[in-house]
Design a protein around this motif. Sequence first.
Motif, mmCIF file in Angstrom:
data_model
loop_
_atom_site.group_PDB
_atom_site.id
_atom_site.type_symbol
_atom_site.label_atom_id
_atom_site.label_comp_id
_atom_site.label_asym_id
_atom_site.label_seq_id
_atom_site.Cartn_x
_atom_site.Cartn_y
_atom_site.Cartn_z
ATOM 1 N N THR A 21 0.914 -1.154 0.042
ATOM 2 C CA THR A 21 -0.065 -0.009 -0.035
ATOM 3 C C THR A 21 0.818 1.212 -0.006
ATOM 4 O OG1 THR A 21 -1.716 -1.184 1.344
ATOM 5 C CG2 THR A 21 -1.956 1.214 1.458
ATOM 6 N N GLN A 22 2.017 1.230 0.990
ATOM 7 C CA GLN A 22 2.705 2.490 0.719
ATOM 8 C C GLN A 22 3.500 2.339 -0.429
ATOM 9 O OE1 GLN A 22 5.334 1.184 4.125
ATOM 10 N NE2 GLN A 22 4.212 2.055 5.491
ATOM 11 N N ALA A 23 3.909 1.521 -1.244
ATOM 12 C CA ALA A 23 4.517 1.645 -2.518
ATOM 13 C C ALA A 23 3.616 2.114 -3.536
ATOM 14 C CB ALA A 23 5.103 0.198 -3.030
ATOM 15 N N ILE B 294 10.791 2.271 -2.461
ATOM 16 C CA ILE B 294 9.961 1.063 -3.089
ATOM 17 C C ILE B 294 10.738 -0.140 -3.316
ATOM 18 C CG2 ILE B 294 8.612 0.096 -5.186
ATOM 19 C CD1 ILE B 294 7.706 3.072 -5.784
ATOM 20 N N ALA B 295 11.873 0.081 -3.704
ATOM 21 C CA ALA B 295 12.866 -0.995 -3.742
ATOM 22 C C ALA B 295 13.150 -1.375 -2.153
ATOM 23 C CB ALA B 295 14.098 -0.937 -4.169
ATOM 24 N N SER B 296 13.291 -0.641 -1.197
ATOM 25 C CA SER B 296 13.475 -1.033 0.193
ATOM 26 C C SER B 296 12.148 -1.707 0.583
ATOM 27 C CB SER B 296 13.822 0.217 0.757
ATOM 28 O OG SER B 296 13.764 -0.219 2.162
ATOM 29 N N LEU B 297 11.081 -1.450 0.325
ATOM 30 C CA LEU B 297 9.744 -2.085 1.031
ATOM 31 C C LEU B 297 9.673 -3.504 0.551
ATOM 32 C CD1 LEU B 297 7.296 1.150 0.494
ATOM 33 C CD2 LEU B 297 8.172 0.119 2.804
ATOM 34 N N LEU B 298 10.064 -3.542 -0.751
ATOM 35 C CA LEU B 298 9.862 -4.565 -1.549
ATOM 36 C C LEU B 298 10.939 -5.636 -0.907
ATOM 37 C CD1 LEU B 298 9.235 -3.813 -5.145
ATOM 38 C CD2 LEU B 298 7.521 -4.519 -3.662
#
Length: 176
Positions: free
Chosen positions: A60-62, A132-136
């Motif tokens: 959701t954050q991404a 986004i890469a960090s969240l993933l």
Amino acid sequence: MSSIRTLHALLVDEIKDLYFAENQLVKALPKMAKTAANLDLKAGFTGHLAQTRGHVTRLTQALKILGLPAKGKTCHAMLGLIAEGGEAIELKAPPAVRDAALIGAAQRVEHYEMAAYGTARAFAELLGENQIASLLQENLDEEGATNKKLIEIASTVNADALAAGGQIPATSKSKK
């Protein structure tokens, strides 16, 4: 099928697939936990449910970072994997054998998720979408840890299934 012309559009598509997939797991995991006879497997499914809810939050954050609403698109791969898990739930077998089918279905889901998160993270990195890469990556790390737990639980669950009546099939050599 939608038209995807850029890596950015492909990243969005992957994240929406994952968002849908994780939300499907939020619905499926309680059923799997309820069906599991092995207490470690039941606990594993319950723990994975809490983790999966966290994955939905990160996705959701991404999507928010991308300026998009928290909405997925139908992920046919996950629908198939969930259907296989449903077949394991309905399997008419001794509980230990059903548990072996459940953990097999769960491991297929984990492998799909790890591949999908790795792909999406790579796209985000190439596009300079570091947040986004960090969240993933965080979701990917947790999926890897869950996969390791499932492998550990599977050794016991599968041994229990064998002891419950699962037999090693006869080979052509043993028939002679």
